[in-house]
Design a protein around this motif. Structure first.
Motif, PDB file in Angstrom:
ATOM      1  N   LEU A  16       0.923  -1.179   0.054  1.00 33.40           N
ATOM      2  CA  LEU A  16      -0.093   0.058   0.122  1.00 33.40           C
ATOM      3  C   LEU A  16       0.902   1.240  -0.061  1.00 33.40           C
ATOM      4  O   LEU A  16       0.224   2.449  -0.128  1.00 33.40           O
ATOM      5  CB  LEU A  16      -0.994  -0.116   1.372  1.00 33.40           C
ATOM      6  CG  LEU A  16      -1.783  -1.125   1.392  1.00 33.40           C
ATOM      7  CD1 LEU A  16      -2.691  -0.875   2.407  1.00 33.40           C
ATOM      8  CD2 LEU A  16      -2.802  -1.383   0.207  1.00 33.40           C
ATOM      9  N   GLU A  42       1.971   1.193  -4.154  1.00 33.28           N
ATOM     10  CA  GLU A  42       1.337   2.025  -4.930  1.00 33.28           C
ATOM     11  C   GLU A  42       2.138   2.866  -5.569  1.00 33.28           C
ATOM     12  O   GLU A  42       1.415   3.744  -6.279  1.00 33.28           O
ATOM     13  CB  GLU A  42       0.296   2.485  -3.832  1.00 33.28           C
ATOM     14  CG  GLU A  42      -0.850   3.342  -4.239  1.00 33.28           C
ATOM     15  CD  GLU A  42      -1.610   4.457  -3.544  1.00 33.28           C
ATOM     16  OE1 GLU A  42      -2.632   4.719  -3.891  1.00 33.28           O
ATOM     17  OE2 GLU A  42      -0.880   4.779  -2.792  1.00 33.28           O
ATOM     18  N   VAL A 102      -0.532   3.309 -10.894  1.00 32.91           N
ATOM     19  CA  VAL A 102      -1.527   2.842 -10.091  1.00 32.91           C
ATOM     20  C   VAL A 102      -1.870   4.012  -8.859  1.00 32.91           C
ATOM     21  O   VAL A 102      -1.189   4.364  -8.362  1.00 32.91           O
ATOM     22  CB  VAL A 102      -0.795   1.487  -9.009  1.00 32.91           C
ATOM     23  CG1 VAL A 102      -1.677   0.962  -7.849  1.00 32.91           C
ATOM     24  CG2 VAL A 102      -0.411   0.214 -10.100  1.00 32.91           C
ATOM     25  N   LEU A 147      -4.598   3.427  -5.515  1.00 30.89           N
ATOM     26  CA  LEU A 147      -5.872   2.878  -4.749  1.00 30.89           C
ATOM     27  C   LEU A 147      -6.738   4.001  -3.989  1.00 30.89           C
ATOM     28  O   LEU A 147      -6.217   4.787  -3.271  1.00 30.89           O
ATOM     29  CB  LEU A 147      -5.343   1.824  -3.923  1.00 30.89           C
ATOM     30  CG  LEU A 147      -4.302   0.805  -4.708  1.00 30.89           C
ATOM     31  CD1 LEU A 147      -3.790  -0.095  -3.657  1.00 30.89           C
ATOM     32  CD2 LEU A 147      -5.457  -0.266  -5.347  1.00 30.89           C
ATOM     33  N   ASN A 148      -8.080   3.942  -4.140  1.00 35.31           N
ATOM     34  CA  ASN A 148      -8.700   4.883  -2.858  1.00 35.31           C
ATOM     35  C   ASN A 148      -8.626   4.126  -1.700  1.00 35.31           C
ATOM     36  O   ASN A 148      -8.120   3.071  -1.412  1.00 35.31           O
ATOM     37  CB  ASN A 148     -10.208   4.871  -3.554  1.00 35.31           C
ATOM     38  CG  ASN A 148     -10.940   3.838  -3.857  1.00 35.31           C
ATOM     39  OD1 ASN A 148     -11.129   2.917  -2.809  1.00 35.31           O
ATOM     40  ND2 ASN A 148     -11.897   3.776  -4.782  1.00 35.31           N
ATOM     41  N   GLU A 165     -10.638   0.736  -1.299  1.00 38.26           N
ATOM     42  CA  GLU A 165      -9.582  -0.357  -1.624  1.00 38.26           C
ATOM     43  C   GLU A 165      -8.487  -0.445  -0.889  1.00 38.26           C
ATOM     44  O   GLU A 165      -8.208  -1.873  -0.669  1.00 38.26           O
ATOM     45  CB  GLU A 165      -9.084   0.144  -3.186  1.00 38.26           C
ATOM     46  CG  GLU A 165     -10.356   0.059  -3.993  1.00 38.26           C
ATOM     47  CD  GLU A 165     -10.043   0.803  -5.512  1.00 38.26           C
ATOM     48  OE1 GLU A 165     -10.658   0.439  -6.648  1.00 38.26           O
ATOM     49  OE2 GLU A 165      -8.998   1.584  -5.346  1.00 38.26           O
ATOM     50  N   LYS A 166      -7.839   0.334  -0.191  1.00 39.81           N
ATOM     51  CA  LYS A 166      -6.598   0.186   0.913  1.00 39.81           C
ATOM     52  C   LYS A 166      -7.197  -0.648   1.896  1.00 39.81           C
ATOM     53  O   LYS A 166      -6.612  -1.473   2.435  1.00 39.81           O
ATOM     54  CB  LYS A 166      -5.946   1.422   1.071  1.00 39.81           C
ATOM     55  CG  LYS A 166      -5.467   2.176   0.023  1.00 39.81           C
ATOM     56  CD  LYS A 166      -4.788   3.312   0.459  1.00 39.81           C
ATOM     57  CE  LYS A 166      -3.661   4.065  -0.822  1.00 39.81           C
ATOM     58  NZ  LYS A 166      -3.118   5.266  -0.605  1.00 39.81           N
ATOM     59  N   LEU A 184      -7.880  -4.680  -8.222  1.00 38.59           N
ATOM     60  CA  LEU A 184      -7.917  -3.240  -7.415  1.00 38.59           C
ATOM     61  C   LEU A 184      -6.969  -2.345  -7.974  1.00 38.59           C
ATOM     62  O   LEU A 184      -7.283  -1.163  -8.449  1.00 38.59           O
ATOM     63  CB  LEU A 184      -7.919  -3.316  -6.000  1.00 38.59           C
ATOM     64  CG  LEU A 184      -9.212  -4.119  -5.421  1.00 38.59           C
ATOM     65  CD1 LEU A 184      -9.171  -3.918  -3.871  1.00 38.59           C
ATOM     66  CD2 LEU A 184     -10.661  -3.425  -5.881  1.00 38.59           C
ATOM     67  N   SER A 185      -5.782  -2.695  -8.182  1.00 37.68           N
ATOM     68  CA  SER A 185      -4.568  -1.799  -8.693  1.00 37.68           C
ATOM     69  C   SER A 185      -4.565  -1.874 -10.227  1.00 37.68           C
ATOM     70  O   SER A 185      -4.224  -0.782 -10.868  1.00 37.68           O
ATOM     71  CB  SER A 185      -3.304  -2.596  -8.213  1.00 37.68           C
ATOM     72  OG  SER A 185      -3.024  -3.849  -8.972  1.00 37.68           O
TER      73      SER A 185
END
Length: 403
Positions: free
Chosen positions: A15, A19, A24, A26-27, A30-31, A290-291
């Motif tokens: 993360l 990230e 990439v 992530l919101n 998602e994290k 997700l990524s």
């Protein structure tokens, strides 16, 4: 009775460093989802982000500390929740912001980094070695006043002067650092070099017996996993890793590769892990989804091809005993939908087995015709599907009679 081994601390940075993979983002939700699964996986320390980077990053780290930090599901044997860590440059603003973000976690850590290679000191930071030591000590001292667990990373350690590294690391140990992370920031080191560096630092840093040494390797030369394993064999007891090896440039060390190397060679490493390996494939797919980063098909452990066999010789062996061509079971890493890949390299045993799974039982002459038709199709078609195979078998089972 097997010799006692040390617990290997698994520090996940998917993360944070993960990230930083180009493209990439992530919101926060998602994290949280990924962090929750990493906790269930058995990760010991989660680097949740870089709180000073943005308000969004701060809020994500803060929510992870509050919502994921206390979780114990799947961690009953470990006996404690995941440590939530935030990254900070060696500046007061970064460190105080980091401490604020992780404040609500039951177990928390501040990770302070400062470059130590002459290349970085001269061209990036524009400071001398003495100033570097002074700054490192001052910022570790500040961090220690805010939380108990302090990790210090001498950025670009792999290209730093070993004697100067000893000086810096001894100073930050005295200031309160509890973990010393040794980054091969640009993936430059060879396994022998990196392993020897960890060994040298363990032997020559004053106070080394009071801290945990950690690895952090990048994959620019494709050696991240090999370097990490060399570090473990030479005294490192924490590894910094990511799911699927995601990260800057060519990526970081892949957690699943390090853990399964130890898992399949328990007598070769002086450590043990507490990771639930059966969750590797599901979390790999979650992180990929997700990524937006597609896992290459031949990626070790979690790639779609990792447990597939097309060679006839290999397929014959696997049908008789999977261990002939598999060093771990697919189920041990959470893979459950594996089948033999039928193609031009496949042999009779594999094709007959697939036909039996479909309910076809043919005599030897009929099966030979099926096999000949199958090989002819493979030469003309790149991907042979189960429907194609079924059609060939059905042709022999129910031959068309000319009227």
């Amino acid at each position: 009775m097997p010799a006692a081994t040390d617990k290997l601390i698994i520090f996940d940075t998917s993360l944070r460093d993960g990230e930083q993979t180009p493209g990439v983002t992530l919101n926060t939700d998602e994290k949280i989802e990924i962090a929750t699964q990493l906790s269930r996986l058995g990760v010991d320390v989660l680097e949740a982000g870089f709180p000073i980077a943005s308000q969004g990053d701060f809020e994500a780290v803060q929510r992870i500390a509050r919502e994921v930090g206390p979780l114990m599901e799947g961690r009953e044997k470990i006996g404690q929740p995941m440590t939530i860590c935030g990254l900070a440059r060696a500046t007061e603003g970064d460190i105080r912001r980091c401490a604020e973000a992780i404040a609500d976690a039951p177990r928390k850590r501040i990770h302070v980094f400062l470059a130590t290679s002459d290349l970085h000191l001269k061209h990036k930071l524009k400071i001398d070695r003495a100033t570097c030591v002074q700054r490192a000590v001052a910022m570790v001292t500040l961090a220690k006043s805010l939380v108990d667990e302090i990790e210090f990373s001498p950025e670009d350690a792999g290209r730093s002067d070993p004697a100067f590294l000893c000086e810096v690391l001894a100073a930050v140990i005295e200031a309160g650092a509890t973990t010393l992370n040794i980054p091969d920031t640009v993936g430059y080191n060879l396994p022998s070099e990196y392993g020897n560096l960890i060994k040298y630092l363990n032997a020559n840093v004053k106070g080394a017996d009071k801290v945990v040494f950690s690895t952090h390797c990048h994959n620019d030369l494709g050696l991240a996993t090999a370097n990490t394993l060399a570090g473990i064999q030479n005294g490192a007891r924490q590894v910094e890793v990511t799911i699927n090896g995601m990260g800057e440039r060519a990526g970081n060390t892949a957690m699943e590769e390090v853990v399964m190397a130890i898992h399949t060679h328990p007598d070769m490493f002086p450590v043990h892990h507490t990771i639930n390996t059966e969750l590797f494939f599901p979390i790999s797919r979650l992180v990929s989804e997700l990524s937006g980063l597609v896992v290459q098909r031949n990626k070790a452990i979690v790639g779609r091809n990792a447990f597939l066999h097309e060679s006839g010789i290999h397929q014959d062996g696997v049908l008789k005993n999977r261990s002939t061509y598999e060093i771990m079971t697919p189920e041990s890493v959470g893979v459950t939908d594996i089948a033999l890949v039928l193609g031009k390299h496949s042999g009779r045993n594999a094709l007959r087995s697939r036909g039996a799974e479909m309910g076809f039982q043919l005599n030897d002459d009929a099966f030979q015709r099926v096999f000949d038709d199958f090989k002819a199709l493979c030469d003309s078609k790149k991907n042979v599907s189960d429907d194609d195979v079924r059609a060939i078998f059905e042709k022999e089972s129910h031959p068309i009679v000319a009227l």
